[in-house]
Design a protein around this motif. Structure first.
Motif, mmCIF file in Angstrom:
data_model
loop_
_atom_site.group_PDB
_atom_site.id
_atom_site.type_symbol
_atom_site.label_atom_id
_atom_site.label_comp_id
_atom_site.label_asym_id
_atom_site.label_seq_id
_atom_site.Cartn_x
_atom_site.Cartn_y
_atom_site.Cartn_z
ATOM 1 N N GLU A 113 0.832 -1.197 0.000
ATOM 2 C CA GLU A 113 0.000 0.000 0.000
ATOM 3 C C GLU A 113 0.866 1.246 0.000
ATOM 4 N N VAL A 114 0.273 2.350 -0.423
ATOM 5 C CA VAL A 114 0.921 3.655 -0.315
ATOM 6 C C VAL A 114 -0.002 4.583 0.461
ATOM 7 N N VAL A 115 0.590 5.536 1.167
ATOM 8 C CA VAL A 115 -0.173 6.547 1.897
ATOM 9 C C VAL A 115 0.436 7.910 1.615
ATOM 10 N N SER A 116 -0.330 8.955 1.908
ATOM 11 C CA SER A 116 0.125 10.317 1.676
ATOM 12 C C SER A 116 0.999 10.839 2.807
ATOM 13 N N CYS A 117 0.787 10.361 4.019
ATOM 14 C CA CYS A 117 1.625 10.794 5.142
ATOM 15 C C CYS A 117 1.432 9.841 6.313
ATOM 16 N N VAL A 118 2.536 9.485 6.936
ATOM 17 C CA VAL A 118 2.506 8.642 8.121
ATOM 18 C C VAL A 118 2.572 9.506 9.378
ATOM 19 N N GLY A 119 3.073 10.730 9.226
ATOM 20 C CA GLY A 119 3.172 11.638 10.360
ATOM 21 C C GLY A 119 4.497 11.550 11.091
ATOM 22 N N ALA A 120 5.512 11.027 10.427
ATOM 23 C CA ALA A 120 6.846 10.932 11.025
ATOM 24 C C ALA A 120 7.867 11.497 10.042
ATOM 25 N N CYS A 121 7.592 12.712 9.578
ATOM 26 C CA CYS A 121 8.370 13.325 8.500
ATOM 27 C C CYS A 121 9.852 13.473 8.840
ATOM 28 N N SER A 122 10.181 13.633 10.104
ATOM 29 C CA SER A 122 11.588 13.793 10.485
ATOM 30 C C SER A 122 12.392 12.515 10.230
ATOM 31 N N MET A 123 11.685 11.386 10.032
ATOM 32 C CA MET A 123 12.351 10.101 9.783
ATOM 33 C C MET A 123 12.282 9.697 8.308
ATOM 34 N N ALA A 124 11.879 10.613 7.445
ATOM 35 C CA ALA A 124 11.673 10.304 6.030
ATOM 36 C C ALA A 124 12.948 9.776 5.378
ATOM 37 N N PRO A 125 12.758 8.881 4.400
ATOM 38 C CA PRO A 125 11.525 8.233 3.964
ATOM 39 C C PRO A 125 11.114 7.083 4.883
ATOM 40 N N ILE A 126 9.806 6.910 4.963
ATOM 41 C CA ILE A 126 9.192 5.975 5.911
ATOM 42 C C ILE A 126 8.534 4.803 5.190
ATOM 43 N N MET A 127 8.618 3.640 5.828
ATOM 44 C CA MET A 127 7.875 2.459 5.397
ATOM 45 C C MET A 127 7.361 1.798 6.675
ATOM 46 N N MET A 128 6.123 1.329 6.621
ATOM 47 C CA MET A 128 5.591 0.555 7.732
ATOM 48 C C MET A 128 5.370 -0.874 7.251
ATOM 49 N N ILE A 129 5.731 -1.818 8.089
ATOM 50 C CA ILE A 129 5.387 -3.211 7.841
ATOM 51 C C ILE A 129 4.556 -3.620 9.046
ATOM 52 N N ASP A 130 3.290 -3.889 8.776
ATOM 53 C CA ASP A 130 2.310 -4.099 9.835
ATOM 54 C C ASP A 130 2.294 -2.836 10.700
ATOM 55 N N GLU A 131 2.559 -2.949 11.981
ATOM 56 C CA GLU A 131 2.564 -1.780 12.876
ATOM 57 C C GLU A 131 3.974 -1.252 13.136
ATOM 58 N N ASP A 132 4.971 -1.847 12.476
ATOM 59 C CA ASP A 132 6.367 -1.469 12.712
ATOM 60 C C ASP A 132 6.784 -0.344 11.766
ATOM 61 N N LEU A 133 7.215 0.769 12.334
ATOM 62 C CA LEU A 133 7.638 1.939 11.569
ATOM 63 C C LEU A 133 9.140 1.876 11.334
#
Length: 151
Positions: A113-133
Motif C-alpha cells: 500500500e501507499v499513503v500520503s503521510c505517516v506523520g513521522a516526516c523527520s524520519m523520512a523516507p518511511i515504510m511501515m510493515i504491519d505496525e512497525d515503523l
C-alpha cells in the motif's frame, strides 16, 4: 458444534438494517475482509440490498473486499518522504514483490500500500510493515527489512 461467526452476526443483527456497519465490522474482524458469500447472507438477513452493502463497503476505507496478506507493507509518498526518495523505495518493492499498490502477493504473504503521510516526516523516507515503523530508508534497506518478514 460451535456457532460460526456468520451465524452469530446473523443472530445479533437479523432484521436490523440500521446495524449494517456493525455487522460488516464483525465479519471483517473475523475474516480479515468481507467475503462475497457472507455479504449475500447479510443482505438477506438484514434486509439490505446487496448493492447498498457494496456501496457502504467501498465508501469506507476500513472495509476490504479482497483478502489481505499476512503482512501489510505501506510506503509513505508524502512530500518529505518523496523528496528523500520514497518513490524509488516503492518501485523497488513493487519489482521485488511483483505486485502493484493495493494488491497482495500470490502466496498471501504481503499486501503493498501507499499513503500520503505517516506523520513521522523527520524520519523520512518511511515504510511501515504491519505496525512497525521504519525510517531513514533507501531501497536496499527497505528490501533488507522485507526479508525479516518472509517467515
Amino acid at each position: 458444534m460451535g456457532t460460526t461467526v456468520l451465524e452469530e452476526v446473523v443472530r445479533n443483527y437479523r432484521g436490523q438494517p440500521e446495524k449494517l456497519i456493525a455487522a460488516l465490522l464483525a465479519l471483517q474482524r473475523h475474516y480479515g475482509y468481507l467475503p462475497e458469500p457472507a455479504l449475500r447472507v447479510i443482505s438477506q438477513e438484514l434486509r439490505v440490498p446487496l448493492s447498498k452493502i457494496y456501496g457502504v463497503a467501498t465508501f469506507y476505507a476500513q472495509f476490504r473486499l479482497q483478502p489481505r496478506g499476512k503482512h501489510t507493507v505501506c510506503v509513505c509518498l508524502g512530500t518529505a518522504c518523496h523528496v528523500r526518495g520514497s518513490e524509488q523505495i516503492f518501485h523497488q518493492l513493487r519489482r521485488e514483490l511483483g505486485i502493484e499498490a493495493g494488491e497482495t502477493t500470490t502466496d498471501g504473504r504481503f499486501t503493498l500500500e501507499v499513503v500520503s503521510c505517516v506523520g513521522a516526516c523527520s524520519m523520512a523516507p518511511i515504510m511501515m510493515i504491519d505496525e512497525d515503523l521504519h525510517g531513514r530508508l533507501d531501497a536496499d534497506k527497505a528490501l533488507a527489512l522485507l526479508t525479516q518478514y518472509r517467515d
